[in-house]
Design an enzyme around this catalytic site. Structure first.
Site, PDB file in Angstrom:
ATOM      1  N   HIS A 165     -11.700  -5.898   8.448  1.00 58.02           N
ATOM      2  CA  HIS A 165     -12.323  -5.683   7.144  1.00 58.02           C
ATOM      3  C   HIS A 165     -13.612  -4.878   7.278  1.00 58.02           C
ATOM      4  CE1 HIS A 165      -9.695  -9.148   6.392  1.00 58.02           C
ATOM      5  NE2 HIS A 165      -9.751  -8.848   5.113  1.00 58.02           N
ATOM      6  N   GLU A 194       0.814  -1.215   0.000  1.00 54.57           N
ATOM      7  CA  GLU A 194       0.000   0.000   0.000  1.00 54.57           C
ATOM      8  C   GLU A 194       0.846   1.264   0.000  1.00 54.57           C
ATOM      9  OE1 GLU A 194      -2.598  -3.297   1.302  1.00 54.57           O
ATOM     10  OE2 GLU A 194      -0.579  -2.637   1.872  1.00 54.57           O
TER      11      GLU A 194
END
Length: 659
Positions: A465, A398
């Site tokens: 999540h 990322e």
């Protein structure tokens, strides 16, 4: 020290000498000014000048270099005006950051330099982005980025090298191995013996050079760059050197054994090269004296100009405006009345596709977004339409991909970076809040990057999540944040975010993907960033919310038909629509601020505080917040439902109405 001049002419060697002498003479002057209190801080590169100068002079003038603290020679070799450079060191407005940052924490596109931030590692990926942009434009160019041996311990080093290797990016990773990261010796930084051991592990060519030998540095970088322009690929060059002064002047050098100073003093890059040129009768003592006088005069002239410049006067309006690249959005309406029923997920895909068609400079990057179409299938079929150059699968990195987005912006590209889940953005947090957000304010370089963030709970996905983490970025000037709750806004705000040249965090709720649909225009259109939407107009109570909260409020409105609800969907969280908030408070006098994020530190606290400060006279009761519990997001559905604020919303409405 052994010099091999190869085919280089006397004039080229003299140019190298002038190049390496200038930063040494500037440094010697700066150390005097530091003691006099005329410069606040100094990171000395004495003993390491050959690396900066040799590298910079070996590249073409329009090839980007990304330097660090001890790379003054990069700036002087690129002929940065000394008066501006010295003004930068003194915090003057005529410097490159208007007094907002210090030393080499700046860039200059005019000189093809992108300066560092103190976190060191993140700039490695920015070099990847610059190289990728050149590669996409079929330009035979390289980028060169510096890292110290200490900074190479950071995860950004691994991510940048790995992506460069996988994507065959023409980046020279120049490792200045001076044996210490501040006071920590190399044997406490890493276990391997040489950085050349790292190259093969990434599939990268790796070389080791004498970093104090100006000819060796110059020739190695020159040959490497020539080869990489013809055959794009990354290369790691380890330059062995030594830092003759402290990490910065205040830190001293007591932690370094004296024998190391004695050893490396004999390898001084300036003194040895000067002796070589005298021995070879390429220069005479008189010629050297003339060169020194010329450089000294240039330094003094630059200092006089910088000293004569007053310190900047604070201008609040200018400070606030410069956080963002100026951009006046003109809302684009659809070209026709044609509409189609689309789900939330399809609206996002539709907007992304039309933005790709509208902006050929737009590149999409993310994990599994190419042939697989992303885990939520939003980019399914995009590779067939736009190709793998513009729809790029990324490694699990990322931070690197976000940094690449900034590097692409330097070259005029647009980037959309998809976080597979919003939770994973924490792995790239520094790039967003320190690099993308601050870049324009610091040196005028915008970050034309949209970060798409599948967010939210309600899917029994557990703590990693399901987070609503928009508040992490709400506190960061320089960013914009949008959070659509409907298919119409999902498409229009995504198009607007991509159009905007500033970094935009785009939150999309996963639970809405396939659960709601709406007729939306087939054509390209945009929604105004910073403008709220009145979902329902009422007179009894205002619910100010966004994202999934809009749907919870609408459901409660249908259930509690005896109450007249005013429902305001903020849509944009940074900036947020204060006028619309004031209007809804004026209509009802009773306010609930609702969001899915946890209560403490959530965006609702800022909005409630603003209402209390600016709308107190309009209130008929206390401003109330309704939010998720101050816990991580639980996995089991009964626990998750208790965590979410939906059930508590009714209680709060009843309580406020009874106030």
């Amino acid at each position: 020290m052994n010099y091999n001049r190869k085919e280089y002419s006397d004039d080229e060697l003299i140019a190298l000498y002038k190049g390496i002498l200038k930063p040494r003479m500037i440094e010697e002057r700066m150390l005097v000014l530091l003691r006099q209190g005329k410069v606040s801080k100094w990171f000395s590169g004495i003993g390491q000048e050959a690396i900066s100068v040799g590298s910079a002079m070996a590249l073409e003038s329009d090839e980007y270099i990304l330097p660090l603290h001890r790379n003054l020679g990069v700036f002087t070799s690129r002929e940065v005006p000394l008066d501006r450079l010295f003004a930068q060191f003194q915090g003057k407005k005529t410097g490159f950051t208007k007094g907002r940052d210090r030393s080499f924490h700046f860039g200059s596109n005019e000189h093809h330099i992108v300066g560092m931030i103190s976190h060191l590692g993140p700039q490695l990926a920015v070099a990847d982005g610059i190289a990728l942009a050149d590669l996409l434009d079929n330009k035979e160019k390289v980028a060169l980025v510096f890292s110290g041996d200490g900074g190479a311990s950071e995860g950004d080093f691994h991510e940048a090298l790995n992506v460069a290797a996988v994507w065959n990016l023409p980046v020279i990773f120049m490792i200045e191995n001076n044996g210490y990261g501040l006071s920590t010796p190399s044997n406490e930084q890493f276990k391997f013996k040489h950085f050349t051991d790292k190259g093969p592990a990434y599939g990268i060519d790796a070389l080791q050079i004498d970093g104090n030998n100006i000819i060796e540095v110059y020739d190695t970088v020159r040959q490497a760059a020539y080869s990489m322009r013809k055959n794009p690929r990354p290369m790691l060059i380890e330059a062995i050197t030594f830092r003759m002064r402290g990490h910065e002047e205040a830190s001293g050098t007591k932690y370094v054994p004296q024998e190391l100073f004695e050893k490396w003093a004999k390898k001084d890059p300036v003194e040895n090269f000067e002796k070589y040129l005298l021995d070879e009768v390429i220069l005479t003592p008189k010629a050297i004296e003339g060169i020194r006088e010329e450089i000294k005069a240039e330094i003094e002239e630059g200092l006089q100009t910088a000293f004569a410049t007053p310190m900047p006067e604070a201008n609040r309006e200018e400070e606030l405006e410069d956080m963002y690249r100026p951009f006046e959005q003109e809302v684009i309406k659809p070209a026709s009345d044609a509409k189609t029923e689309r789900r939330y997920v399809d609206a996002i895909s539709d907007g992304l596709r039309q933005s790709m068609e509208r902006y050929p400079e737009l590149v999409l990057m993310g994990q599994d977004i190419a042939e697989y179409g992303g885990v939520f299938k939003i980019t399914e079929g995009f590779v067939d339409k736009f190709g793998k150059d513009r729809v790029r699968n990324t490694p699990l990195c990322e931070s690197a991909i976000l940094g690449i987005g900034l590097g692409m912006s330097v070259k005029g590209k647009k980037s959309m970076v998809e976080m597979q889940f919003a939770d994973f953005v924490s792995a790239g947090f520094s790039q967003i809040v320190n690099n993308l957000a601050k870049s324009h304010y610091r040196w005028g370089q915008n970050a034309d990057v949209v970060v798409r963030m599948p967010t939210g709970a309600g899917t029994a996905a557990g703590p990693f999540h399901s987070q609503s983490n928009e508040a992490w970025f709400f506190h960061t000037p320089g960013l914009k944040i949008v959070y659509p709750s409907s298919p119409y806004d999902a498409k229009g705000l995504l198009n607007a975010a991509i159009e905007d040249p500033n970094p935009v965090m785009y939150f999309e709720h996963k639970l809405l993907y396939r659960s709601i649909s709406q007729e939306i225009p087939d054509d390209y259109y945009t929604v105004e960033i910073g403008k709220a939407r009145l979902v329902a107009e009422g007179s009894d109570i205002s619910i100010i919310t966004y994202g999934m909260g809009v749907h919870w409020a609408k459901q409660l409105q249908q259930e509690m038909t005896d109450i007249s609800f005013d429902i305001l969907d903020l849509r944009s969280l940074l900036p947020w629509d204060k006028e619309a908030v004031r209007d809804t408070v004026a209509r009802t006098g009773r306010v609930i601020v609702l969001h899915e994020d946890t209560m403490t530190g959530g965006i609702g606290g800022e909005i409630a505080a603003w209402i209390g400060e600016h709308c107190f006279e309009l209130l008929d009761g206390p401003v109330t917040r309704v939010a998720s519990l101050d816990t991580a997001v639980p996995f089991a559905p009964p626990l998750e439902q208790e965590f979410l604020p939906k059930q508590r919303l009714r209680e709060k409405v009843e309580s406020i109405m009874a106030f």
